[in-house]
Design a protein around this motif. Structure first.
Motif, PDB file in Angstrom:
ATOM      1  N   PHE A   4       0.787  -1.231   0.000  1.00 40.49           N
ATOM      2  CA  PHE A   4       0.000   0.000   0.000  1.00 40.49           C
ATOM      3  C   PHE A   4       0.821   1.284   0.000  1.00 40.49           C
ATOM      4  CE2 PHE A   4      -4.216  -1.540  -0.200  1.00 40.49           C
ATOM      5  CZ  PHE A   4      -4.221  -2.787   0.419  1.00 40.49           C
ATOM      6  N   GLY A   5       2.145   1.179   0.129  1.00 40.99           N
ATOM      7  CA  GLY A   5       3.004   2.350   0.018  1.00 40.99           C
ATOM      8  C   GLY A   5       2.552   3.491   0.916  1.00 40.99           C
ATOM      9  N   LYS A   6       2.448   4.685   0.326  1.00 42.16           N
ATOM     10  CA  LYS A   6       2.121   5.882   1.116  1.00 42.16           C
ATOM     11  C   LYS A   6       0.772   5.789   1.833  1.00 42.16           C
ATOM     12  CE  LYS A   6       5.163   9.415  -0.622  1.00 42.16           C
ATOM     13  NZ  LYS A   6       6.137   8.891   0.351  1.00 42.16           N
ATOM     14  N   PHE A  39      -0.162   3.464   3.529  1.00 43.96           N
ATOM     15  CA  PHE A  39       0.092   2.815   4.817  1.00 43.96           C
ATOM     16  C   PHE A  39       0.747   3.829   5.744  1.00 43.96           C
ATOM     17  CE2 PHE A  39      -0.366  -1.035   7.049  1.00 43.96           C
ATOM     18  CZ  PHE A  39       0.729  -1.232   7.880  1.00 43.96           C
ATOM     19  N   THR A  40      -0.057   4.782   6.149  1.00 43.16           N
ATOM     20  CA  THR A  40       0.432   5.898   6.968  1.00 43.16           C
ATOM     21  C   THR A  40       0.789   5.420   8.370  1.00 43.16           C
ATOM     22  OG1 THR A  40      -1.783   6.338   7.817  1.00 43.16           O
ATOM     23  CG2 THR A  40      -1.135   7.490   5.771  1.00 43.16           C
ATOM     24  N   GLU A  51      11.360   8.973   9.243  1.00 42.70           N
ATOM     25  CA  GLU A  51      10.166   8.133   9.063  1.00 42.70           C
ATOM     26  C   GLU A  51      10.129   7.032  10.124  1.00 42.70           C
ATOM     27  OE1 GLU A  51       7.980   8.762   6.551  1.00 42.70           O
ATOM     28  OE2 GLU A  51       6.694   7.022   6.899  1.00 42.70           O
ATOM     29  N   ARG A  53       7.477   6.918  13.130  1.00 42.50           N
ATOM     30  CA  ARG A  53       6.514   5.815  13.220  1.00 42.50           C
ATOM     31  C   ARG A  53       6.625   5.093  14.561  1.00 42.50           C
ATOM     32  NH1 ARG A  53       3.752   3.666   8.331  1.00 42.50           N
ATOM     33  NH2 ARG A  53       4.149   5.168   6.675  1.00 42.50           N
ATOM     34  N   ALA A 107      10.099  -1.805   3.615  1.00 38.41           N
ATOM     35  CA  ALA A 107       9.097  -2.532   2.825  1.00 38.41           C
ATOM     36  C   ALA A 107       8.181  -1.544   2.105  1.00 38.41           C
ATOM     37  CB  ALA A 107       8.272  -3.444   3.738  1.00 38.41           C
ATOM     38  N   ASN A 108       7.799  -0.511   2.841  1.00 35.63           N
ATOM     39  CA  ASN A 108       6.918   0.530   2.340  1.00 35.63           C
ATOM     40  C   ASN A 108       7.558   1.231   1.152  1.00 35.63           C
ATOM     41  OD1 ASN A 108       5.586   3.586   3.034  1.00 35.63           O
ATOM     42  ND2 ASN A 108       4.308   1.795   3.302  1.00 35.63           N
ATOM     43  N   HIS A 109       8.840   1.519   1.286  1.00 34.10           N
ATOM     44  CA  HIS A 109       9.546   2.304   0.275  1.00 34.10           C
ATOM     45  C   HIS A 109       9.910   1.482  -0.955  1.00 34.10           C
ATOM     46  CE1 HIS A 109      11.887   5.757  -1.064  1.00 34.10           C
ATOM     47  NE2 HIS A 109      12.746   4.872  -1.521  1.00 34.10           N
TER      48      HIS A 109
END
Lengths: 147, 147
Positions: free
Chosen positions: A119-121, A123-124, B27, B31, B116-118
């Motif tokens: 979900f990238g961004k 996934f806040t 980040e 988080r 993972a997000n990036h």
């Protein structure tokens, strides 16, 4: 007992609505088996688990991953009563499957990682916080009937 | 002592070279503070931490996140001697900062989620496995001098 506010429930549910359970389930279970290889011991009859690609491509892993994540979907419909929702599965995992409950936390973390990847961004940090709370709640609920 | 194969080192290093340490550090620390709010107690003098957006936008969080992740970069140059690399920081976190070592595992997990997000699909199961091993090794090394 873990309590979710309306915002957290809305966040979790909205993201869940976009998850392809079949794919995500296989991905989550596969990664658990790759990243934490000792978990493979619970899946002796799954055939070829000899490498990351074998594991990720293994049809039994995908099928079982889908089953596990479908069950997770039930959690999301019952966020106010996770212990009740998972009572039977908790007994199963203790009495018949003999799974160390530490592994539930590991699978929960792997699931969060997959959601972050996918979900990238979207996934806040708040989304992450709600999901970490959910996976922790599910892990506790699954461990609840252990004796 | 944790041991990394040549493949694991290569995989970790190649991903690390693409990481924007300043952004990723802010980040990750942000988080951590959002998802595990009790960790905010270590950052009393950081100003406004009253909401996820306040935390993620807080310049002190970003600066300190960059500092923490730069130090992580040292780990990656010294994967064969994490305990030696982090000996002084371990003493600092125990004797002066009084940080519960459990928090090192939390930050490690958050870092994995940020990666993972990036990196999305590039964050393959094998990449994840190598990185989980690094963050676990760093957490252990940071806890090593505790008494």
């Amino acid at each position: 007992m873990v309590h979710f506010n309306a915002e957290e429930k809305a966040s979790v549910t909205s993201l869940w609505g976009k998850v392809i359970v079949e794919e995500a389930g296989g991905e989550a279970l596969g990664r658990l088996l790759v990243v934490y290889p000792w978990t493979q011991r619970f899946f002796d009859n799954f055939g070829n688990l000899s490498s990351a690609s074998a594991i990720m491509g293994n049809p039994k892993v995908k099928a079982h991953g889908k089953k596990v994540l479908t069950s997770f979907g039930d959690a999301i419909k019952n966020m106010d009563n996770l212990k009740g929702a998972f009572a039977k599965l908790s007994e199963l995992h203790c009495d018949r499957l003999h799974v160390d409950p530490e592994n539930f936390k590991l699978l929960g973390n792997v699931l969060v990682i997959i959601l972050a990847m996918h979900f990238g961004k979207e996934f806040t940090p708040d989304m992450q916080a709600a999901w970490q709370k959910l996976v922790a709640g599910v892990a506790n609920a699954l461990a609840h009937k252990y004796h």
